[in-house]
Design an enzyme around this catalytic site. Sequence first.
Site, PDB file in Angstrom:
ATOM      1  N   HIS A  33      56.160  41.117  59.380  1.00  0.00           N
ATOM      2  CA  HIS A  33      55.447  40.909  58.119  1.00  0.00           C
ATOM      3  C   HIS A  33      53.999  40.518  58.369  1.00  0.00           C
ATOM      4  O   HIS A  33      53.059  41.082  57.811  1.00  0.00           O
ATOM      5  CB  HIS A  33      56.152  39.829  57.302  1.00  0.00           C
ATOM      6  N   CYS A  85      23.025  46.478  40.218  1.00  0.00           N
ATOM      7  CA  CYS A  85      22.767  45.551  41.317  1.00  0.00           C
ATOM      8  C   CYS A  85      23.651  44.324  41.268  1.00  0.00           C
ATOM      9  O   CYS A  85      23.377  43.330  41.915  1.00  0.00           O
ATOM     10  CB  CYS A  85      21.295  45.159  41.354  1.00  0.00           C
ATOM     11  N   LYS A  92      58.890  55.621  47.772  1.00  0.00           N
ATOM     12  CA  LYS A  92      60.075  55.706  48.627  1.00  0.00           C
ATOM     13  C   LYS A  92      61.017  56.786  48.115  1.00  0.00           C
ATOM     14  O   LYS A  92      61.479  57.648  48.878  1.00  0.00           O
ATOM     15  CB  LYS A  92      60.780  54.344  48.641  1.00  0.00           C
ATOM     16  N   MET A 107      58.881  43.474  47.508  1.00  0.00           N
ATOM     17  CA  MET A 107      60.145  43.489  46.794  1.00  0.00           C
ATOM     18  C   MET A 107      61.281  43.702  47.773  1.00  0.00           C
ATOM     19  O   MET A 107      61.141  44.393  48.758  1.00  0.00           O
ATOM     20  CB  MET A 107      60.120  44.558  45.732  1.00  0.00           C
ATOM     21  N   TYR A 112      21.587  55.083  41.560  1.00  0.00           N
ATOM     22  CA  TYR A 112      21.943  54.352  42.771  1.00  0.00           C
ATOM     23  C   TYR A 112      22.800  53.136  42.458  1.00  0.00           C
ATOM     24  O   TYR A 112      22.870  52.681  41.320  1.00  0.00           O
ATOM     25  CB  TYR A 112      20.672  53.902  43.527  1.00  0.00           C
ATOM     26  N   SER A 151      17.915  48.342  35.860  1.00  0.00           N
ATOM     27  CA  SER A 151      18.913  47.961  36.846  1.00  0.00           C
ATOM     28  C   SER A 151      19.954  47.133  36.108  1.00  0.00           C
ATOM     29  O   SER A 151      19.628  46.100  35.530  1.00  0.00           O
ATOM     30  CB  SER A 151      18.266  47.158  37.976  1.00  0.00           C
ATOM     31  N   ARG A 155      56.523  57.382  55.083  1.00  0.00           N
ATOM     32  CA  ARG A 155      55.357  57.279  54.197  1.00  0.00           C
ATOM     33  C   ARG A 155      54.116  57.403  55.053  1.00  0.00           C
ATOM     34  O   ARG A 155      54.175  57.230  56.282  1.00  0.00           O
ATOM     35  CB  ARG A 155      55.348  55.941  53.457  1.00  0.00           C
ATOM     36  N   GLY A 190      56.834  44.388  51.761  1.00  0.00           N
ATOM     37  CA  GLY A 190      57.428  43.061  51.706  1.00  0.00           C
ATOM     38  C   GLY A 190      57.402  42.415  50.334  1.00  0.00           C
ATOM     39  O   GLY A 190      57.848  41.296  50.172  1.00  0.00           O
ATOM     40  N   ARG A 245      67.327  49.631  46.795  1.00  0.00           N
ATOM     41  CA  ARG A 245      65.992  49.515  47.386  1.00  0.00           C
ATOM     42  C   ARG A 245      64.919  49.731  46.332  1.00  0.00           C
ATOM     43  O   ARG A 245      64.949  50.702  45.591  1.00  0.00           O
ATOM     44  CB  ARG A 245      65.819  50.572  48.476  1.00  0.00           C
TER      45      ARG A 245
HETATM   46  P1  ADP Z   1      61.082  47.864  52.447  1.00  0.00           P
HETATM   47  O1  ADP Z   1      60.447  48.580  51.329  1.00  0.00           O
HETATM   48  O2  ADP Z   1      60.872  46.391  52.422  1.00  0.00           O
HETATM   49  O3  ADP Z   1      60.804  48.509  53.760  1.00  0.00           O
HETATM   50  P2  ADP Z   1      63.599  49.244  52.411  1.00  0.00           P
HETATM   51  O4  ADP Z   1      64.168  49.651  51.111  1.00  0.00           O
HETATM   52  O5  ADP Z   1      62.931  50.307  53.184  1.00  0.00           O
HETATM   53  O6  ADP Z   1      62.655  47.988  52.198  1.00  0.00           O
HETATM   54  O7  ADP Z   1      64.773  48.622  53.231  1.00  0.00           O
HETATM   55  C1  ADP Z   1      64.569  47.893  54.387  1.00  0.00           C
HETATM   56  C2  ADP Z   1      65.485  48.351  55.466  1.00  0.00           C
HETATM   57  O8  ADP Z   1      66.819  48.288  55.057  1.00  0.00           O
HETATM   58  C3  ADP Z   1      65.297  49.791  55.874  1.00  0.00           C
HETATM   59  O9  ADP Z   1      64.259  49.939  56.771  1.00  0.00           O
HETATM   60  C4  ADP Z   1      66.606  50.086  56.540  1.00  0.00           C
HETATM   61  O10 ADP Z   1      66.593  49.619  57.855  1.00  0.00           O
HETATM   62  C5  ADP Z   1      67.577  49.262  55.733  1.00  0.00           C
HETATM   63  N1  ADP Z   1      68.249  50.143  54.781  1.00  0.00           N
HETATM   64  C6  ADP Z   1      67.890  50.444  53.532  1.00  0.00           C
HETATM   65  N2  ADP Z   1      68.773  51.313  52.982  1.00  0.00           N
HETATM   66  C7  ADP Z   1      69.698  51.564  53.920  1.00  0.00           C
HETATM   67  C8  ADP Z   1      70.842  52.375  53.961  1.00  0.00           C
HETATM   68  N3  ADP Z   1      71.218  53.140  52.945  1.00  0.00           N
HETATM   69  N4  ADP Z   1      71.549  52.384  55.100  1.00  0.00           N
HETATM   70  C9  ADP Z   1      71.169  51.621  56.134  1.00  0.00           C
HETATM   71  N5  ADP Z   1      70.108  50.839  56.167  1.00  0.00           N
HETATM   72  C10 ADP Z   1      69.371  50.800  55.067  1.00  0.00           C
HETATM   73 MG    MG Z   2      61.168  50.269  54.226  1.00  0.00          MG
END
Ligand code: ADP
Ligand code: MG
Length: 874
Positions: A455, A831, A22, A103, A851, A764, A336, A101, A92
């Site tokens: 999810h 195997c 991220k 973390m 193989y 094998s 991503r 989902g 984040r």
């Molecule tokens: P995940 O990895 O579970 O997708 P994110 O870190 O992407 O978690 O956060 C989930 C959501 O939170 C993002 O998709 C976004 O909608 C919201 N979010 C995260 N950071 C910000 C921010 N700086 N401003 C507004 N919304 C945010």
């Molecule tokens: Mg996200």
Amino acid sequence: MKKWVYEFHEGNADMRPLLGGKGANLAEMTNLGLPIPNGFTVTTEACTDYYKQGKQISQEIQDQIFAALGVLEQQRGKKFGDESDPLLVSVRSGARASMPGMMDTILNLGLNDVSVEGFARKTGNPRFAYDSYRRFIQMFSDVVMEMSKSFFEGILTELKESRGVKYDTELTADDLKELIGRYKAIYKEKMGAEFPQDPKVQLMEAVKAVFRSWDNPRAIVYRRMNDIPGDWGTAVNVQSMVFGNMGDTSGTGVAFTRNPSTGEKGIFGEYLINAQGEDVVAGIRTPQPITRLAEDLPECYAQFMDIANRLEDHYRDMQDMEFTIQEGNLFFLQTRNGKRTAAAAMKIACDLVDEGRITPEEAVLRIEAKSLDQLLHPTFDAYGLKNGEEIGQALPASPGAAAGKIYFTAEEAKAAHEERGEKVILVRLETSPEDIEGMHASEGILTVRGGMTSHAAVVARGMGTCCVSGCGEIQIDEEAKVFTLGGYTFHEGDEISLDGTTGKIYKGMIPTVDASVSGDFGRIMAWADSFRKLRVRTNADTPADTANAVRLGAEGIGLCRTEHMFFEPERIPKIRKMILSDTAEQREAALAELLPFQKGDFKAMYEALEGRPMTVRYLDPPLHEFVPTDPADIEALAKDMGMTPEEVQQKCDELHEFNPMMGHRGCRLAVTYPEIARMQTRAVMEAAIEVKAEKGYDIVPEIMIPLVGDRKELKFVKDIVVEVAEQVKAEKGSDMQYHIGTMIEIPRAALLAGEIAEEAEFFSFGTNDLTQMTFGFSRDDAGKFLTSYYGAKIYESDPFARLDQSGVGQLIELAAKNGRATRPDIKMGICGEHGGDPSSVAFCHKVGLNYVSCSPFRVPIARLAAAQAAIANR
Ligand code: ADP
Ligand code: MG
Ligand code: MG
């Protein structure tokens, strides 16, 4: 001084190991000049350091975090914790590999009782200010303090009911203020302290919580399922907030540049007006398709499409993007390479090759080998489907067909599958990360709430499990374990069927059929075959399995287990007679009765193989596996052998072994009962000679002696085989060639492979037994205690599923080297179950085996993994 914190503009996409996926992509997008809210990333190394310090963030790291926060304050012209115009941030998580989902993210951090008032005045939007604060309290309590979400959801639902409204957005500023009061009260009650008011404390606690979440049980399970090492750690991104919950020109959404289920080109996604963060994926309200944005906010839509296309061009792959619109201004929050079904991955890779954007090598590398499994998953039998009674339809969240018994909790689904071997359909209001193991155990997942990016949908697609989501027609009572749909009531254990490709739901179990393999799949596999060096064989012992494996690309049989042929009702009495015989003559007579069956089996196998090679392994399991336990069987056998049932019972008891897997089995059987090896040799040779004469296939039998630990032991059995083989050749006037080799599955054999190769024409590696004996773990019992080992981080993965390269791998390398030194043209393969595991296949490539051999459905995985290993090692 070490750099622990990077502002977004200081990073780039290649810094994924340090900044997490991220963070690296936020940096890359920042440098592309896209609208990204400012922020900074605390590195994965800081996470590792946190654990090294005994779960403490060092002063140096804290200082760097606050320094970066100071820069952020300057950029935004706001102060963190300011009483009239506070800077708010999100915290984040973001690991090197995306872990959906796993973390949690905290939004609106920096608010407290005082600054929320200033925030309300400054924005002139009290409703929005209080909404932001109540969300923050909720997320902080859940993620940082690990308070159950249900406390807050309960209060929210209660308030909505008392106000007679359905959606959060219908609550007024005063309602929300009241909600905050109640939230803080429950916080105090449960935590024994006031909700933290100091933003700096809030921030450091949140960062720690992200670090901690790296090691939560769900994350550990996810990592094990996806081969992610535990020492990678997660980065933390701190980013200034933008708000999608400011009213009707604000909103938040997620989108893919191509359809993640089918791979079809074109934007695909969902958004919600006046909402924040997780609202879209949590299924709180049913979102709008992204194309509706073109009507709601046309300028935003145009800008959004422009950026989406740029991102796909830039990364040369399908993108999964998260965005927020604040009062008509668009911001990107994440991009991503999107997760996709295997079918979509195939189509996207082929389309990108056709669009001239990637090479066939890259296309082959783009497909996750494990995911091929999904393509081979079943669809409904057309006739069964015609008679199926459709009771509802919802979103086709993850393709494939599934039929099974209904369970309402992940734990029960898991138990039903693991303990009773049931096929299970998990039915939930919505799924959450806690459900991951239950989802894994299910054939299909049905949810009442949630869109295509919920999810349940995302995780099911990742697993290749059929999923139908967002079925609002269902009336469910999860507590009472009952739901109604289409006029029927279903209880736990009742049967339904799901079609994840159409979203249809059927009553009862509809039979399923295997998938066909062609089109994009065929193209990718043809490319893979042109790149790989390893050959791919299959483990099969019936003509039907053989034909299936050949259809999936197997180039022969690497392991034909002859004992499986003895378990059929007609035959088992004969092998029992053989086992209970007292003299060699009696045994020979019993074996003579088995010979025609065994020979017939081999003929059928050679025919199914149409000239492809086959390695036949001689009888391997401990004999007691064949003895009767049913009194009726004992009686029948006694009669047949002219003994009393008591005598039979006694003989059976004598076969009991304390440790059968290390007992009288494998070549040890042939050493004590050479007539077994004689019969098997005669069966193989006669079958091969006859099929060659009848069909003209160029057959060279490969005879494999199992469980050898010494050269002389192999020589002993080999002499018997050669004697009988030559005898059969003479009888039939044939000049058939044949090869004799051995399994390397006892550590001693691996150590003495140089000597053993004097007698063996091929090796094998039987990595199931080799793993068992190298670790000293019983294959059948290790599952029970390995979980504790994963928890304690002693071992990270199941060594029976994923080859232990550092230990067992050493034995393989040594044996391969010494075997080759003795016999340079020795042929070597593997195997065990590992033959179909991608990382293990890569190891086999590296060691230079000829193989791998795996179960039929894993053949395509092995072909692709072998190609990927060859490309990666160029
Ligand atoms: P995940 O990895 O579970 O997708 P994110 O870190 O992407 O978690 O956060 C989930 C959501 O939170 C993002 O998709 C976004 O909608 C919201 N979010 C995260 N950071 C910000 C921010 N700086 N401003 C507004 N919304 C945010
Ligand atoms: Mg996200
Ligand atoms: Mg074995």
